[in-house]
Enzyme design. Structure first.
Site, PDB file in Angstrom:
ATOM      1  N   ARG A 179      -5.333   0.402  -6.762  1.00  0.00           N
ATOM      2  CA  ARG A 179      -4.086   0.995  -6.256  1.00  0.00           C
ATOM      3  C   ARG A 179      -3.577   2.105  -7.174  1.00  0.00           C
ATOM      4  NH1 ARG A 179      -2.090  -2.277  -2.064  1.00  0.00           N
ATOM      5  NH2 ARG A 179      -2.427  -4.505  -2.286  1.00  0.00           N
ATOM      6  N   LYS A 227      -6.795   6.660  10.579  1.00  0.00           N
ATOM      7  CA  LYS A 227      -8.209   6.613  10.999  1.00  0.00           C
ATOM      8  C   LYS A 227      -8.219   6.464  12.514  1.00  0.00           C
ATOM      9  CE  LYS A 227      -9.937   3.762   7.169  1.00  0.00           C
ATOM     10  NZ  LYS A 227     -10.565   2.436   6.933  1.00  0.00           N
ATOM     11  N   GLY A 241       0.780  -1.245   0.000  1.00  0.00           N
ATOM     12  CA  GLY A 241       0.000   0.000   0.000  1.00  0.00           C
ATOM     13  C   GLY A 241       0.804   1.283   0.000  1.00  0.00           C
ATOM     14  N   ASP A 272      -5.200   1.883  10.845  1.00  0.00           N
ATOM     15  CA  ASP A 272      -6.624   1.643  11.086  1.00  0.00           C
ATOM     16  C   ASP A 272      -6.762   1.138  12.528  1.00  0.00           C
ATOM     17  OD1 ASP A 272      -9.316   1.133  10.636  1.00  0.00           O
ATOM     18  OD2 ASP A 272      -8.984  -0.672   9.498  1.00  0.00           O
ATOM     19  N   PHE A 330     -13.973   3.243   4.242  1.00  0.00           N
ATOM     20  CA  PHE A 330     -13.007   2.425   3.519  1.00  0.00           C
ATOM     21  C   PHE A 330     -12.572   3.173   2.264  1.00  0.00           C
ATOM     22  CE2 PHE A 330     -11.215  -0.943   0.997  1.00  0.00           C
ATOM     23  CZ  PHE A 330     -10.484  -1.620   1.956  1.00  0.00           C
ATOM     24  N   ASP A 387      -5.780  -0.532  -1.677  1.00  0.00           N
ATOM     25  CA  ASP A 387      -6.566  -1.440  -2.519  1.00  0.00           C
ATOM     26  C   ASP A 387      -7.824  -1.932  -1.836  1.00  0.00           C
ATOM     27  OD1 ASP A 387      -5.209  -3.148  -0.597  1.00  0.00           O
ATOM     28  OD2 ASP A 387      -5.849  -4.824  -1.859  1.00  0.00           O
ATOM     29  N   ASP A 410       0.843   3.208   4.522  1.00  0.00           N
ATOM     30  CA  ASP A 410      -0.248   3.881   3.815  1.00  0.00           C
ATOM     31  C   ASP A 410      -1.319   4.398   4.770  1.00  0.00           C
ATOM     32  OD1 ASP A 410      -1.062   1.306   4.483  1.00  0.00           O
ATOM     33  OD2 ASP A 410      -1.932   0.831   2.531  1.00  0.00           O
TER      34      ASP A 410
HETATM   35  P1  IMP Z   1      -4.433  -1.995  10.797  1.00  0.00           P
HETATM   36  O1  IMP Z   1      -3.577  -3.137  11.218  1.00  0.00           O
HETATM   37  O2  IMP Z   1      -5.898  -2.264  11.123  1.00  0.00           O
HETATM   38  O3  IMP Z   1      -3.984  -0.661  11.330  1.00  0.00           O
HETATM   39  O4  IMP Z   1      -4.449  -1.949   9.231  1.00  0.00           O
HETATM   40  C1  IMP Z   1      -3.411  -1.491   8.463  1.00  0.00           C
HETATM   41  C2  IMP Z   1      -3.534  -2.010   7.056  1.00  0.00           C
HETATM   42  O5  IMP Z   1      -4.894  -2.296   6.713  1.00  0.00           O
HETATM   43  C3  IMP Z   1      -3.092  -0.969   6.064  1.00  0.00           C
HETATM   44  O6  IMP Z   1      -1.718  -1.053   5.795  1.00  0.00           O
HETATM   45  C4  IMP Z   1      -3.946  -1.294   4.847  1.00  0.00           C
HETATM   46  O7  IMP Z   1      -3.310  -2.269   4.063  1.00  0.00           O
HETATM   47  C5  IMP Z   1      -5.215  -1.882   5.415  1.00  0.00           C
HETATM   48  N1  IMP Z   1      -6.308  -0.886   5.496  1.00  0.00           N
HETATM   49  C6  IMP Z   1      -6.849  -0.332   6.600  1.00  0.00           C
HETATM   50  N2  IMP Z   1      -7.823   0.533   6.293  1.00  0.00           N
HETATM   51  C7  IMP Z   1      -7.913   0.535   4.940  1.00  0.00           C
HETATM   52  C8  IMP Z   1      -8.736   1.261   3.997  1.00  0.00           C
HETATM   53  O8  IMP Z   1      -9.600   2.097   4.317  1.00  0.00           O
HETATM   54  N3  IMP Z   1      -8.497   0.973   2.694  1.00  0.00           N
HETATM   55  C9  IMP Z   1      -7.573   0.090   2.255  1.00  0.00           C
HETATM   56  N4  IMP Z   1      -6.783  -0.593   3.103  1.00  0.00           N
HETATM   57  C10 IMP Z   1      -6.952  -0.377   4.439  1.00  0.00           C
END
Ligand code: IMP
Length: 183
Positions: free
Chosen positions: A169, A135, A49, A107, A156, A163, A104
């Site tokens: 992407r 976020k 990403g 979340d 999202f 992606d 990227d």
């Molecule tokens: P986390 O572990 O929940 O913080 O997620 C991180 C990863 O989830 C990022 O590097 C993205 O690959 C994916 N991700 C989280 N939110 C989104 C979104 O809104 N769109 C696309 N990918 C996301």
């Protein structure tokens, strides 16, 4: 969005335009150049990403630096599985280097929390995070990013490297995916 880039039919609305990305990434590059002047900086790009962000960010950094890559996976479709897997590790030793993880989006924070714990054991001189998007509402574990491009709401998003099932992407902007496209 610039006039040349038509809106993809699966995109509900553009959240961050190409111009906004360019301006903010320039600011981030300048700040990083000031903060890391004279230090052995390595940008650690998290695949896949962050590749567009990395390639634009590194061109805005005007001090010597190296790049390396890691690939982690915790997502299936639109949801985090909570289980982080390392698919690709760094090529170079992290010991004694100033590592700046280039991500990227943050979340839940689960991916970066796992990664930071892992990288800390390798004795870097310093370890920080630079994320394009954040976020904050979705956080499950605390993760502190030194550089944040844009805080965004809990929607999202795709484009500019991000992606949904490996699609979108290549969009030059960050946009909200239509519910009808997320199947
Ligand atoms: P986390 O572990 O929940 O913080 O997620 C991180 C990863 O989830 C990022 O590097 C993205 O690959 C994916 N991700 C989280 N939110 C989104 C979104 O809104 N769109 C696309 N990918 C996301």
């Amino acid at each position: 969005m610039t006039e040349s880039a038509a809106l993809h039919p699966d995109i509900l609305r553009v959240l961050i335009t190409q111009d906004e990305l360019r301006v903010r990434i320039r600011e981030m590059g300048r700040q990083i150049s000031r903060d890391y002047a004279g230090r052995p900086l390595t940008l650690v790009s998290i695949l896949k990403g962050s590749v567009l962000f990395l390639s634009d960010l590194m061109r805005e950094i005007d001090i010597d630096c190296t790049i390396d890559f890691m690939c982690l996976s915790s997502y299936e479709g639109k949801a985090s599985t909570g289980v982080v897997r390392m698919l690709l590790d760094l090529r170079e030793s992290a010991e004694g280097r100033d590592l700046l993880v280039v991500e990227d989006i943050i979340d839940t924070g689960l991916t970066l929390s796992y990664l930071m714990q892992n990288l800390k054991t390798r004795k870097p001189a310093s370890l920080e995070i630079c994320t394009l998007l954040d976020k904050p509402e979705c956080r499950k574990v605390k993760v502190a990013a030194k550089y944040v491009g844009f805080p965004i709401p809990n929607e999202f998003v795709v484009g500019y490297g991000l992606d949904y099932k490996e699609q979108y992407r290549n969009l030059p902007y960050v946009g909200v995916l239509k519910e009808s496209a997320a199947k």
